[in-house]
Design a protein around this motif. Structure first.
Motif, short mmCIF file in Angstrom:
data_model
loop_
_atom_site.label_atom_id
_atom_site.label_comp_id
_atom_site.label_asym_id
_atom_site.label_seq_id
_atom_site.Cartn_x
_atom_site.Cartn_y
_atom_site.Cartn_z
N THR A 1 8.24 16.83 71.93
CA THR A 1 9.44 17.56 72.35
C THR A 1 10.56 16.59 72.71
O THR A 1 11.72 16.79 72.33
N ASN B 1 6.81 10.86 64.87
CA ASN B 1 7.02 11.98 63.96
C ASN B 1 6.22 11.87 62.65
O ASN B 1 6.79 11.77 61.56
N ALA C 1 12.90 20.08 76.22
CA ALA C 1 13.59 20.73 75.11
C ALA C 1 15.02 21.07 75.50
O ALA C 1 15.95 20.94 74.70
N MET D 1 22.25 26.67 74.88
CA MET D 1 20.88 26.74 75.38
C MET D 1 20.78 27.70 76.55
O MET D 1 19.84 28.50 76.64
N ASP E 1 12.26 15.47 69.61
CA ASP E 1 12.83 16.48 68.71
C ASP E 1 12.01 16.65 67.44
O ASP E 1 12.55 17.00 66.38
N ASN E 2 10.72 16.42 67.51
CA ASN E 2 9.87 16.49 66.33
C ASN E 2 9.29 17.90 66.20
O ASN E 2 8.18 18.19 66.65
N VAL E 3 10.06 18.75 65.57
CA VAL E 3 9.76 20.18 65.51
C VAL E 3 8.42 20.48 64.88
O VAL E 3 7.64 21.29 65.39
N ASN F 1 17.47 21.33 72.17
CA ASN F 1 16.77 21.77 70.96
C ASN F 1 16.30 23.22 71.12
O ASN F 1 15.23 23.49 71.67
N GLN G 1 17.18 17.99 75.58
CA GLN G 1 17.51 17.59 74.21
C GLN G 1 18.45 18.59 73.53
O GLN G 1 19.00 18.29 72.48
N GLN H 1 24.79 22.50 78.50
CA GLN H 1 24.17 23.01 77.29
C GLN H 1 24.36 24.53 77.26
O GLN H 1 23.43 25.30 77.53
N THR I 1 15.41 25.30 68.79
CA THR I 1 14.26 25.60 67.93
C THR I 1 12.95 25.33 68.66
O THR I 1 12.04 26.16 68.68
N ILE I 2 12.84 24.17 69.28
CA ILE I 2 11.62 23.83 70.02
C ILE I 2 11.48 24.72 71.25
O ILE I 2 10.38 25.17 71.57
#
Length: 226
Positions: free
Chosen positions: A126, A95, A158, A199, A129-131, A163, A161, A196, A165-166
């Motif tokens: 991804t 990151n 994604a 999601m 989680d490193n947006v 996530n 995770q 999830q 956002t991703i």
């Protein structure tokens, strides 16, 4: 005098054990190992330790040193370690968006290069989680359709995770929302398997096909198993 020291040593010496790692037990008791917080290794980062100078500089976010290595022709920008991991992979895994941004601004950088697991820098970012790293890569043309050697695209990771956002960023750059893994699992179905639910709802709203007419709820996992 020496005999007395040896006697004392024998008196307090821990019993000899059959395997080398069990002999660490007395040492741990003596140094309070069990009183310390156990080190938690981040998911997908285990074993992602740099071995070369360039990869090490990228993994700690040292932009100046990365630039020095590349501009001074000491290393090629796509140079990889024995597991085919480049400096871009390491910057994404640890990151460091500033390093990522500099690397992808170079026309010689292979932004979609795969390591020995088939992970591109985008997949690695991804997984972690490193947006911001994901955003930079996508803006610079990273391909969201590439799958790793397990058959998973960045969107699948994604979803695993959780996530959103991703996932949203990937869909913005035309990731296939109904892409199937080698086992025929779509991101939506994967979300249900992993419970999830947010999601799953997000994917439905963005056009995912609901398998067998199922909607995300707390019973979906059991329907999928049947």
């Amino acid at each position: 005098m020496q005999d007395h020291f040896e006697d004392d040593a024998l008196t307090f010496r821990a019993p000899q054990r059959t395997r080398w790692y069990t002999r660490l037990w007395p040492a741990c008791l003596g140094h309070g190992c069990f009183g310390r917080k156990r080190r938690q290794f981040q998911l997908y980062l285990i074993g992602y330790d740099p071995v070369g100078h360039l990869q090490r500089a990228a993994s700690v976010g040292d932009v100046a040193l990365v630039q020095k290595f590349i501009n001074g022709s000491e290393y090629h920008i796509n140079e990889s370690d024995r597991r085919r991991r480049t400096s871009l992979h390491y910057a994404c895994a640890h990151n460091h968006p500033n390093v990522v941004a500099w690397l992808v601004s170079n026309d010689s950088t292979d932004i979609n290069i795969q390591d020995d697991e088939g992970c591109t820098p985008l997949i690695k970012a991804t997984q972690r989680d490193n947006v911001e790293c994901v955003s930079i890569l996508l803006k610079q043309g990273a391909d969201p359709h590439i799958v790793d050697f397990g058959g998973d695209a960045a969107l699948h990771h994604a979803v695993v995770q959780g996530n959103i956002t991703i996932a949203g960023q990937l869909l913005k750059y035309k990731a296939n929302i109904d892409a199937k893994t080698e086992y025929g699992v779509t991101p939506y179905k994967l979300a249900l398997y992993g419970r999830q639910h947010q999601m799953a709802e997000f994917l439905i709203k963005n056009g995912a096909e609901a398998h067998l007419g199922m909607k995300p709820n707390r019973y979906s996992f059991f329907f999928l198993q049947s």
